[in-house]
Design a protein around this motif. Structure first.
Motif, PDB file in Angstrom:
ATOM      1  N   LEU A 217     -48.012   6.331 -10.034  1.00 43.44           N
ATOM      2  CA  LEU A 217     -46.604   6.680  -9.845  1.00 43.44           C
ATOM      3  C   LEU A 217     -46.275   8.099 -10.251  1.00 43.44           C
ATOM      4  O   LEU A 217     -45.408   8.723  -9.662  1.00 43.44           O
ATOM      5  CB  LEU A 217     -45.711   5.719 -10.642  1.00 43.44           C
ATOM      6  N   SER A 218     -46.955   8.618 -11.259  1.00 39.86           N
ATOM      7  CA  SER A 218     -46.587   9.966 -11.685  1.00 39.86           C
ATOM      8  C   SER A 218     -47.025  10.996 -10.640  1.00 39.86           C
ATOM      9  O   SER A 218     -46.334  11.974 -10.389  1.00 39.86           O
ATOM     10  CB  SER A 218     -47.164  10.292 -13.062  1.00 39.86           C
ATOM     11  N   TYR A 245     -36.772   7.707 -10.220  1.00 43.56           N
ATOM     12  CA  TYR A 245     -37.385   7.686 -11.540  1.00 43.56           C
ATOM     13  C   TYR A 245     -36.336   7.744 -12.649  1.00 43.56           C
ATOM     14  O   TYR A 245     -36.552   7.215 -13.729  1.00 43.56           O
ATOM     15  CB  TYR A 245     -38.394   8.837 -11.668  1.00 43.56           C
ATOM     16  N   ASP A 246     -35.198   8.382 -12.367  1.00 44.82           N
ATOM     17  CA  ASP A 246     -34.166   8.462 -13.399  1.00 44.82           C
ATOM     18  C   ASP A 246     -33.286   7.222 -13.432  1.00 44.82           C
ATOM     19  O   ASP A 246     -32.854   6.782 -14.480  1.00 44.82           O
ATOM     20  CB  ASP A 246     -33.281   9.701 -13.172  1.00 44.82           C
ATOM     21  N   TYR A 252     -37.977  -4.610 -10.494  1.00 41.51           N
ATOM     22  CA  TYR A 252     -39.417  -4.368 -10.371  1.00 41.51           C
ATOM     23  C   TYR A 252     -39.737  -2.885 -10.559  1.00 41.51           C
ATOM     24  O   TYR A 252     -40.680  -2.532 -11.260  1.00 41.51           O
ATOM     25  CB  TYR A 252     -39.934  -4.846  -9.008  1.00 41.51           C
ATOM     26  N   ALA A 255     -39.586  -2.097 -14.190  1.00 45.96           N
ATOM     27  CA  ALA A 255     -40.755  -2.565 -14.926  1.00 45.96           C
ATOM     28  C   ALA A 255     -41.975  -1.694 -14.637  1.00 45.96           C
ATOM     29  O   ALA A 255     -42.746  -1.339 -15.532  1.00 45.96           O
ATOM     30  CB  ALA A 255     -41.053  -4.018 -14.561  1.00 45.96           C
ATOM     31  N   LEU A 256     -42.101  -1.336 -13.367  1.00 48.54           N
ATOM     32  CA  LEU A 256     -43.246  -0.528 -12.954  1.00 48.54           C
ATOM     33  C   LEU A 256     -43.217   0.829 -13.671  1.00 48.54           C
ATOM     34  O   LEU A 256     -44.223   1.300 -14.196  1.00 48.54           O
ATOM     35  CB  LEU A 256     -43.149  -0.318 -11.439  1.00 48.54           C
ATOM     36  N   LEU A 257     -42.050   1.442 -13.724  1.00 44.45           N
ATOM     37  CA  LEU A 257     -41.929   2.744 -14.377  1.00 44.45           C
ATOM     38  C   LEU A 257     -42.162   2.627 -15.871  1.00 44.45           C
ATOM     39  O   LEU A 257     -42.791   3.486 -16.487  1.00 44.45           O
ATOM     40  CB  LEU A 257     -40.538   3.330 -14.121  1.00 44.45           C
ATOM     41  N   ALA A 259     -44.050   0.609 -17.299  1.00 43.09           N
ATOM     42  CA  ALA A 259     -45.430   0.220 -17.602  1.00 43.09           C
ATOM     43  C   ALA A 259     -46.387   1.402 -17.609  1.00 43.09           C
ATOM     44  O   ALA A 259     -47.468   1.318 -18.170  1.00 43.09           O
ATOM     45  CB  ALA A 259     -45.904  -0.818 -16.587  1.00 43.09           C
ATOM     46  N   ILE A 260     -45.998   2.520 -17.001  1.00 41.48           N
ATOM     47  CA  ILE A 260     -46.938   3.646 -16.928  1.00 41.48           C
ATOM     48  C   ILE A 260     -47.091   4.249 -18.305  1.00 41.48           C
ATOM     49  O   ILE A 260     -46.122   4.664 -18.921  1.00 41.48           O
ATOM     50  CB  ILE A 260     -46.398   4.790 -16.036  1.00 41.48           C
ATOM     51  N   PRO A 261     -48.311   4.350 -18.804  1.00 43.34           N
ATOM     52  CA  PRO A 261     -48.489   5.041 -20.073  1.00 43.34           C
ATOM     53  C   PRO A 261     -48.343   6.548 -19.880  1.00 43.34           C
ATOM     54  O   PRO A 261     -48.923   7.129 -18.973  1.00 43.34           O
ATOM     55  CB  PRO A 261     -49.902   4.665 -20.506  1.00 43.34           C
ATOM     56  N   VAL A 262     -47.540   7.162 -20.711  1.00 36.26           N
ATOM     57  CA  VAL A 262     -47.264   8.589 -20.603  1.00 36.26           C
ATOM     58  C   VAL A 262     -48.200   9.353 -21.539  1.00 36.26           C
ATOM     59  O   VAL A 262     -48.411   8.913 -22.668  1.00 36.26           O
ATOM     60  CB  VAL A 262     -45.801   8.861 -21.004  1.00 36.26           C
ATOM     61  N   ARG A 273     -41.069  -1.190 -23.821  1.00 39.16           N
ATOM     62  CA  ARG A 273     -41.604  -1.512 -22.498  1.00 39.16           C
ATOM     63  C   ARG A 273     -41.000  -2.787 -21.960  1.00 39.16           C
ATOM     64  O   ARG A 273     -40.744  -3.712 -22.711  1.00 39.16           O
ATOM     65  CB  ARG A 273     -43.110  -1.769 -22.631  1.00 39.16           C
ATOM     66  N   ILE A 275     -42.391  -5.598 -20.192  1.00 40.77           N
ATOM     67  CA  ILE A 275     -43.697  -6.091 -19.769  1.00 40.77           C
ATOM     68  C   ILE A 275     -43.498  -7.337 -18.919  1.00 40.77           C
ATOM     69  O   ILE A 275     -42.895  -8.313 -19.355  1.00 40.77           O
ATOM     70  CB  ILE A 275     -44.608  -6.339 -20.981  1.00 40.77           C
TER      71      ILE A 275
ATOM     72  N   ALA B 192     -50.330  -2.704 -18.639  1.00 37.19           N
ATOM     73  CA  ALA B 192     -49.418  -2.728 -19.780  1.00 37.19           C
ATOM     74  C   ALA B 192     -49.619  -3.996 -20.606  1.00 37.19           C
ATOM     75  O   ALA B 192     -49.621  -3.959 -21.840  1.00 37.19           O
ATOM     76  CB  ALA B 192     -47.976  -2.625 -19.296  1.00 37.19           C
ATOM     77  N   GLY B 217     -52.752   8.843 -20.552  1.00 37.55           N
ATOM     78  CA  GLY B 217     -51.632   7.974 -20.911  1.00 37.55           C
ATOM     79  C   GLY B 217     -52.105   6.814 -21.763  1.00 37.55           C
ATOM     80  O   GLY B 217     -51.484   6.461 -22.766  1.00 37.55           O
ATOM     81  N   LEU B 262     -43.907  12.810 -15.587  1.00 36.50           N
ATOM     82  CA  LEU B 262     -43.030  11.802 -15.002  1.00 36.50           C
ATOM     83  C   LEU B 262     -41.578  12.266 -15.006  1.00 36.50           C
ATOM     84  O   LEU B 262     -40.786  11.923 -14.160  1.00 36.50           O
ATOM     85  CB  LEU B 262     -43.183  10.496 -15.780  1.00 36.50           C
TER      86      LEU B 262
END
Lengths: 331, 339
Positions: A217-218, A245-246, A252, A255-257, A259-262, A273, A275, B192, B217, B262
């Motif tokens: 996603l990023s 994204y904002d 969904y 949740a998807l956004l 879940a992304i580890p930054v 999160r 989850i 996650a 990440g 992001l």
């Protein structure tokens, strides 16, 4: 960002369906009633988890899979079911594809020159072998390789270089529209950035339009003007990428956004999160009503009974969710 | 904290038709009790080979440990016989593999695969082992564990299979868990879940974890310390904050810059030009020199020593030498995420 209104529509996808027969009279609805528009010169990103139908959508648009239903219009002209050879050829020249796996998508028994020139030969774009060769050299240089590479075979190249060859092949026939199906997911991080920059520069130079399919996603946010999110064969949300994204509307997408580890330890430590429980249900027997309701933290009774409508919640921001439908908003 | 694992000057090579490939060229690492060390790097940087060497899983031939020591609780694993190593593997050190689709045996029930280790290492009886297996499946968050033990891997989804793989790895309460790209094959929402699970389990069992990944990440999410590998060497190591916020090596800068952010929009990603070195003919000097925007003559000829920046952070770069010109890291490393 340029408003979507008043821009020239390049590709219109209307109620596209692609079903696969999987035996025992069972049908896998890989893409079910998806509609969206791609404007000239933009990059539309398509994201979702594996099995959500994003690749099938791309492949069905370009007629690699025959559509089960729906319409795809390219500059207002029907893409599917074109019988006349010359018209079909004209369409396939304008729409090209870059594939995910640079190891599997190049014929190991052909030289780079022949791989790139295959389209040129088919469409008769070079008058003689000298011109053909000049075109190939020019293309190689465009994608950041050099002319010495022309007579080599794919196995002599690294993943990133092969992906560049794939891009050169797509560019060879001077297309207007390119479907890039996970073009960077098989590459290392530092090489991904190279390929993404190349795609963006080519877009600027040649005014290309992209459909960029990916699960990262990023990266999709980085490259896309607008992004569509798919879940289990349906499009659930589509909007301009910053807005998506904002202010994601669909649970969904949220949740998807989340879940992304930054890549930022402080953010990761403090982040709350959402989850999601469980896994994506089988597309052979998807849940009734909204397909996401079985994992949705905000599911209501109506979600099981009524399929949410695909509608514009805000200008240019489409979503399919009862939470944003005036009729059901308050439970 | 006590050192659980200490790797000293490890060299691993593979003999191929094309000559000797020096996959790991002098790695020094330690892992303390209860911490998570992340090893990051691109494919071919030697991160997986290092971890396989710890597990004693380097196939010989073609691979061999040329030099170095791997001290686990003070004893050198490279000197153990195959038989003795079998007593360590799966009991004291265990591994979570990348691909849950291929790391489980499709012809055995999930329960049997988890019980295998319990019966062999902990000398449990069948019924005891079965009881413990059900508990383990419950621990890793698989619903209806008493039914699921009797099922085969194909009856599980990807995320659930990875939970089974984790249950197998945790069966004997290992002191060290090596997770080789544990979430790469999974979708983000499932990733996650698994990262959450791993963090909880570590808190409960105070296992040390070596996390191998290319996803920064995931590193930021799980790791306490980070080692960055390139061309078979560790080029920078430090706590997760040091490596993300005060990186000193140009390769680490490049790695952090090439990740899209992001939040906020960057015009162009700062890509690292070129491709990783060929380790069958490794460069004499710094392996990153050919791709490094700040490379000097000395970089090509001599590998720099580590400069100790703090008690925890070390970096191998000539730019840190006092004679080198001052180079500021690019602004684009401004790590992603923060609004």
């Amino acid at each position: 960002m340029i408003a979507a209104q008043g821009r020239e529509k390049l590709l219109e996808v209307k109620n596209l369906k692609k079903y696969f027969n999987v035996g025992h009279k069972e049908v896998l609805k890989a893409v079910d009633d998806v509609s969206f528009t791609i404007y000239k010169g933009e990059t539309l990103g398509l994201v979702g988890e594996s099995g959500c139908g994003k690749s099938t959508t791309g492949r069905t648009i370009i007629d690699l899979y025959g559509a089960t239903g729906g319409q795809v219009l390219y500059s207002g002209k029907e893409v599917h079911g074109v019988k006349e050879k010359s018209k079909k050829k004209e369409l396939t020249r304008k729409m090209q594809m870059i594939f995910q796996d640079p190891y599997a998508s190049l014929n190991p028994r052909m030289t780079v020159k022949d791989i790139i020139a295959e389209g040129i030969d088919i469409h008769g774009l070079a008058k003689n072998s000298k011109e053909r060769q000049a075109r190939v050299f020019e293309l190689l240089e465009t994608v950041g390789l050099n002319r010495d590479h022309a007579s080599r075979y794919p196995h002599e190249f690294s993943g990133g270089q092969r992906q560049r060859i794939g891009i050169a092949r797509a560019l060879a026939v001077d297309p207007d529209f390119i479907i890039a199906d996970e073009p960077i997911s098989a590459l290392d991080v530092s090489i991904q950035a190279q390929v993404v920059n190349l795609l963006q520069n080519l877009q600027k130079e040649r005014g290309l339009t992209y459909l960029f399919i990916a699960h990262d996603l990023s990266m999709v946010k980085h490259i896309s003007d607008r992004v569509g999110v798919m879940y289990l064969g349906n499009m659930v949300e589509l909007s301009e990428s910053d807005e998506l994204y904002d202010e994601p509307l669909h649970p969904y997408t949220q949740a998807l956004l989340s879940a992304i580890p930054v890549p930022d330890p402080n953010v990761e430590r403090s982040r709350e999160r959402i989850i999601l429980e469980g896994d994506v249900p089988s597309p052979i027997d998807p849940p009734s009503g909204c397909r996401f309701r079985t994992r949705c933290p905000m599911a209501m009774d109506v979600c099981a009974q009524v399929t949410p409508k695909w509608q514009e919640a805000k200008e240019g921001h489409w979503v399919a969710c009862h939470l944003h439908d005036d009729e059901y908003k308050h439970g | 904290m006590d050192k659980l694992l200490e790797i000293k000057d490890l060299h691993v090579s593979f003999d191929t038709y094309g000559g000797e490939v020096k996959a790991v060229r002098g790695v020094n690492l330690d892992v303390k009790k209860g911490e998570t060390l992340a090893i990051v790097g691109e494919s071919g940087s030697g991160k997986s080979v290092t971890s396989k060497a710890v597990m004693g899983l380097i196939p010989n031939p073609p691979g061999r440990i040329k030099q170095g020591e791997i001290l686990f609780n003070g004893k050198d694993l490279t000197k153990l016989s195959d038989r003795k190593m079998q007593g360590v593997r799966g009991k004291d050190i265990s591994m979570i593999f990348q691909d849950p689709m291929t790391s489980l045996n499709p012809t055995m029930t999930v329960g049997k695969q988890i019980m295998e280790g319990l019966i062999k290492h902990q000398k449990l009886s069948r019924s005891e082992a079965r009881e413990r297996t059900v508990k383990l499946l419950d621990l890793v968050g698989i619903p209806n564990p008493d039914k699921r033990v009797k099922q085969y891997p194909h009856q599980f989804s990807g995320g659930m299979r990875q939970r089974v793989v984790i249950a197998i790895a945790l069966a004997c309460n290992p002191m060290l868990l090596i997770a080789d790209e544990p979430t790469t094959a999974l979708d983000v929402t499932i990733q996650a879940q698994i990262l959450d699970l791993m963090r909880d389990l570590q808190k409960q069992m105070s296992t040390s974890i070596i996390l191998i990944t290319h996803d920064l990440g995931v590193v930021a999410n799980l790791a306490h310390r980070v080692a960055v590998m390139y061309g078979g060497k560790i080029i920078e190591t430090g706590t997760v904050d040091e490596v993300f916020y005060k990186p000193k090596h140009p390769y680490t800068w490049g790695l952090l810059s090439s990740m899209p952010k992001l939040h906020g929009k960057s015009e162009e990603l700062l890509a690292i030009p070129g491709s990783p070195p060929d380790l069958s003919n490794p460069p004499k000097g710094c392996p990153f020199a050919p791709r490094c925007p700040h490379a000097m003559q000395v970089c090509i000829e001599h590998m720099p020593d580590y400069t100790e920046l703090t008690d925890t952070q070390k970096s191998a770069c000539w730019l840190l030498d006092e004679r080198a010109p001052k180079v500021e890291p690019p602004e684009t490393i401004g790590v992603g995420g923060s609004k």
